[in-house]
Design an enzyme around this catalytic site. Structure first.
Site, short mmCIF file in Angstrom:
data_model
loop_
_atom_site.label_atom_id
_atom_site.label_comp_id
_atom_site.label_asym_id
_atom_site.label_seq_id
_atom_site.Cartn_x
_atom_site.Cartn_y
_atom_site.Cartn_z
N GLU A 1 0.85 -1.21 -0.02
CA GLU A 1 0.14 0.11 0.01
C GLU A 1 0.91 1.16 -0.02
O GLU A 1 2.02 1.26 0.72
CB GLU A 1 -0.76 -0.06 1.22
CG GLU A 1 -1.67 1.16 1.36
CD GLU A 1 -2.77 1.11 2.14
OE1 GLU A 1 -3.83 1.84 2.26
OE2 GLU A 1 -3.00 0.30 3.10
N ASN B 1 -12.02 -3.56 0.83
CA ASN B 1 -11.23 -3.85 1.96
C ASN B 1 -11.75 -3.20 3.14
O ASN B 1 -11.95 -1.93 3.14
CB ASN B 1 -9.97 -3.05 1.42
CG ASN B 1 -8.90 -2.71 2.46
OD1 ASN B 1 -8.37 -3.52 2.65
ND2 ASN B 1 -8.88 -1.46 3.28
N GLU B 2 -11.65 -3.99 4.25
CA GLU B 2 -11.96 -3.52 5.57
C GLU B 2 -13.35 -2.86 5.57
O GLU B 2 -13.54 -1.92 6.43
CB GLU B 2 -10.89 -2.66 5.94
CG GLU B 2 -9.77 -3.40 6.56
CD GLU B 2 -8.68 -2.35 7.33
OE1 GLU B 2 -9.14 -1.23 7.61
OE2 GLU B 2 -7.76 -2.94 7.79
#
Length: 838
Positions: free
Chosen positions: A73, A401-402
């Site tokens: 990331e 994501n999350e």
């Protein structure tokens, strides 16, 4: 979970048991091993001993061929200024202030740029957007030269440009002239201090249209603080854009390439997949900041840069093509993450309206075409134009994501998965379980029948040790598990050896359950020495150095020593230690609540709270009562000056709540500043639950029970600390009874068919060495010598820029055979590879 003294056998039956526990049962099994703190001490007088049995003729599950991988990331300047080898910062003059959108940063269009004026030359410098290079790259620098001589601009790079004498650097720039007289040549050179020429190239041919100019500069000096200047001796208007500088010595020598030493550090991990480009940046800080992969491909001069929710700008020079190319170079499976029209739950609650979701779904489908489509397809043609006509053979795609568990998320996810399956039925969809170990969205992933579901957890080291058996009883009829982000966070968020060992223990449990856990990767991957927003990270770097952390070496040991099948194993530890006790300071506190304390006694002796150390809130003594009057403090804490070290401690408190939203905090096992140890949170979570919280290796909330209190009523609370036990009473009722366990030896055993070796991984996260007796049962032939790789040191040892090799793996050979003895050091992870015929 390794429990002492009874260690359960990791048989195929136990590894494949069906039926996921409900949450309460799961918590009950985990609690005894979770509560181990730095204030807990065990009295050891000798080594522990362990009996380890490996049933070489009884394999249980195959280990996933892509079990260990990477997650990248763009956080901590991991891309621009890091992995991406570009040396010019703000090369296209697209920076702008982020104060309104993120936090104060000082960015502006001329960030990292300064004017150059010598020998009487004079020019006005500005950034404009009329008649730009292209629609995606609208801003450019305009230099209006009033007095000709040497005038131009200077870029300082990312805190200075590092040069190596004799090294070759590719430089490029787009330039345009208007109303120009005199010399049209551009001189591009390295400068440092008072040395105005540390290597140069002269480019000629600029005129009234945008043109790209390229050259090579050979550095004449080694330095970390150079700058790059672009100067002219003519007069008129000079427009500049996309000023770029790359070392020729990138990974695989690629133009627009990656920093060689950082990629090599990744390659050494033997990774089998790469999850990219995030992470939270996939969501962005809002829908206008979502990571759009189409902006990151094609000619770098035509990519559309964006700002980053971590507080800086990103060029997208490291884009989806470069990610796919890196996967190909390192033989990794590509795991691109695409947003699903849901904002980041931590930063915004925006959702793309359902009737506007079509283009976002199409983006996901087009991504697969970019990776796999023929050159005749729209996006396959783009890939081919970038130099890769062959498909990248993408097999997975990660959706989201999350995500927080919301109706909007549950409504949108199936729309993406349905469309992808219809367009590309062979693509494996990786979903998301939500944030944290409770996996709130796993039910949706099960109904949607995703290939695997992504779990994330950043927890204290002891959580990872306690959760070694996390996956033992997961239902094998549900989706596979992808542990897509994890890291052990100790109190100071450092990469200590202990945090690395705790992760190794967790990985042992993952290998035992490799039929369920398909992939794992640590996060974040990179941390810039001078520009980190998040710690800890796996690899730290500056301009020249790459620091491999203790956690990195654990990842390397496991990535390089995985094996093909898991062998049934059993370990029995015979302890020489006593049950741990809690020692340290005690205290009283509250959270957004005012309280009045009538009595606080320790082992029957009443404490004089007037002399305690206040670390938060407003405390005073009135009529013999100790009063906390700040209803906003979080927390409001007062700590006893004495440190307790007795094996048996009883804390009794009589107090009442006078206002606010919660209850009482009874602290114990803390240091002199009130940090670490535990507190018993009575009526926390907005007066809904009682819970014990452990701050031993990082802040960690333990599971709690329902409960509340009322205002202006006196409550009697008691905490009993005995060896190995914590008991908490409220008005005489036992609320909690927790067992403190010290972690035991953890093992994983596998077989590498190609090498013909049994691989034994042993983790000892304790301060006492272990005398291990190892039996390789069922092997037809065992060699007399084995390879040993050992990573050990002090519990808090770290690798730093000053001491980069403080803790590194050491290789040796040891005697081997069907039965062998080996002493495992304190605080160690060891790999033993024994040649054997099964």
């Amino acid at each position: 979970m390794n429990q002492q003294p009874d260690f359960k056998s990791t048989t195929a039956v136990s590894a494949l048991r069906q039926g996921r526990r409900d949450f309460a049962s799961f918590v009950a099994l985990l609690l005894p091993a979770i509560l181990t703190c730095f204030a807990c001490t065990g009295k050891a007088s000798a080594n522990e001993s362990a009996e380890i049995r490996i049933d070489c003729d009884q394999s249980t599950v195959s280990l996933s061929p892509h079990l260990y991988g990477l997650f990248f990331e763009d956080i901590n300047y991991a891309a621009d200024g890091g992995l991406y080898a570009e040396l010019i910062q703000n090369r296209s003059f697209e920076y702008f202030s982020l104060e309104e959108t993120h936090r104060g940063t000082g960015f502006h269009p001329l960030y990292a740029w300064n004017s150059v004026s010598r020998s009487g030359g004079r020019a006005k410098m500005s950034v404009i957007n009329t008649n730009p290079l292209n629609e995606n790259n609208r801003h450019y620098l305009q230099l209006q030269v009033d007095q000709s001589d040497i005038v131009g601009v200077r870029n300082s790079g990312f805190d200075g440009i590092h040069l190596d004498e004799g090294a070759r650097y590719n430089v490029s720039v787009y330039a345009r002239l208007n109303d120009w007289t005199g010399d049209s040549k551009l001189t591009i050179q390295f400068e440092t201090g008072n040395e105005f020429d540390c290597g140069r190239v002269v480019l000629d041919g600029a005129d009234g249209t945008w043109k790209k100019f390229e050259g090579v500069i050979i550095a004449t000096k080694t330095t970390d603080n150079a700058s790059l200047t672009v100067t002219t001796e003519g007069k008129g208007t000079l427009d500049l854009d996309m000023v770029s500088l790359f070392p020729q010595d990138t990974f695989n020598g690629r133009r627009n390439g990656l920093r060689k030493d950082l990629v090599q550090a990744l390659a050494d991990l033997n990774p089998k997949f790469l999850r990219f480009p995030g992470g939270c940046i996939v969501h962005g800080s809002g829908l206008d900041n979502i990571y759009r992969w189409k902006d990151s491909v094609g000619d770098v001069a035509e990519r559309k840069p964006n700002w980053n929710l971590w507080g800086y700008h990103q060029t997208y020079g490291l884009g989806y093509f470069e990610y796919f190319q890196l996967c190909e170079d390192l033989n990794m499976a590509a795991l691109p993450v695409v947003p699903i029209g849901v904002g980041c739950g931590f930063r915004c609650t925006e959702f793309v309206p359902i009737d506007e979701l079509g283009p976002h779904i199409q983006d996901a489908i087009d991504l697969i075409e970019f990776a796999n489509g023929p050159v005749s397809s729209t996006w396959g043609k783009v890939r081919a134009s970038m130099g890769h006509p062959e498909p990248f053979n993408l097999k997975h795609i990660c959706l989201g994501n999350e995500e927080h568990d919301t109706p909007d998320m549950r409504q949108r996810f199936p729309l993406f998965s349905k469309a992808i399956r219809e367009a590309y039925p062979d693509i494996k969809i990786i979903g998301t379980s939500g944030l944290g170990p409770e996996i709130p969205i796993y039910d949706l992933m099960t109904r949607d029948k995703v290939y695997s579901s992504d779990e994330h957890y950043y927890m204290p080291p002891n959580w990872f040790i306690a959760n070694e058996d996390r996956f033992d009883d997961f239902d094998r009829n549900k989706p596979l598990i992808f542990v897509g982000e994890y890291a052990a966070h100790d109190t100071d968020r450092r990469n200590t050896l202990y945090s690395a060992l705790s992760e190794a223990v967790f990985l042992n449990g993952i290998e035992r359950n490799a039929d369920l856990v398909d992939m794992t990767c640590y996060a974040p991957l990179f941390g810039h020495k001078n520009h980190s927003q998040w710690n800890p990270d796996l690899i730290y770097f500056d301009k020249r150095n790459v620091i491999r952390t203790t956690n990195y070496f654990v990842q390397k040991l496991y990535g390089q020593n995985k094996g093909d099948v898991y062998l049934r194993s059993h370990v029995d530890v015979k302890e020489s230690t006593h049950a741990p006790t809690v020692s340290g300071h005690v205290g009283i506190g509250s959270w957004n609540t005012t309280i009045e304390v009538d009595k606080f006694t320790v082992n029957g002796r009443e404490s004089d709270m007037a002399n305690w150390k206040v670390t938060g809130g407003e405390y005073s003594t009135q009529d013999g009562h100790y009063i906390q009057s700040d209803g906003q403090a979080t927390p409001a804490m007062s700590i006893n000056n004495e440190s307790l070290s007795a094996e048996n401690v009883t804390i009794e408190v009589r107090a009442r709540k006078t206002g606010g939203s919660e209850g009482f905090l009874i602290r114990f096992g803390a240091d002199e500043n009130g940090d670490g140890g535990y507190w018993w949170n009575v009526a926390g979570w907005n007066n809904t639950r009682h819970g014990l919280e452990n701050f031993s290796e990082g802040n960690g909330t333990m599971p709690s029970v329902e409960g509340s209190i009322v205002n202006d009523r006196w409550y009697d609370m008691k905490v009993e600390l005995t060896p190995g036990k914590i008991r908490c009473y409220l008005d005489g009722d036992l609320i909690h009874e927790y067992e403190i366990k010290q972690a035991g030896v953890s093992i994983s055993s596998s077989y590498d068919h190609r090498a013909g070796e049994v691989i034994l991984k042993i983790v000892n996260p304790n301060a006492v060495p272990v005398d291990a007796r190892i039996k390789l049962a069922g092997a037809r032939k065992v060699a007399s010598e084995a390879k040993l790789i050992s990573l050990s040191g002090a519990k808090d040892a770290t690798n730093t820029f000053d001491q980069p090799t403080n803790v590194v793996p050491l290789e040796s050979t040891i005697p081997a055979g069907p039965e062998m003895t080996h002493k495992v050091p304190a605080f160690a992870v060891e790999i033993i590879r024994v040649p054997a015929t099964l």
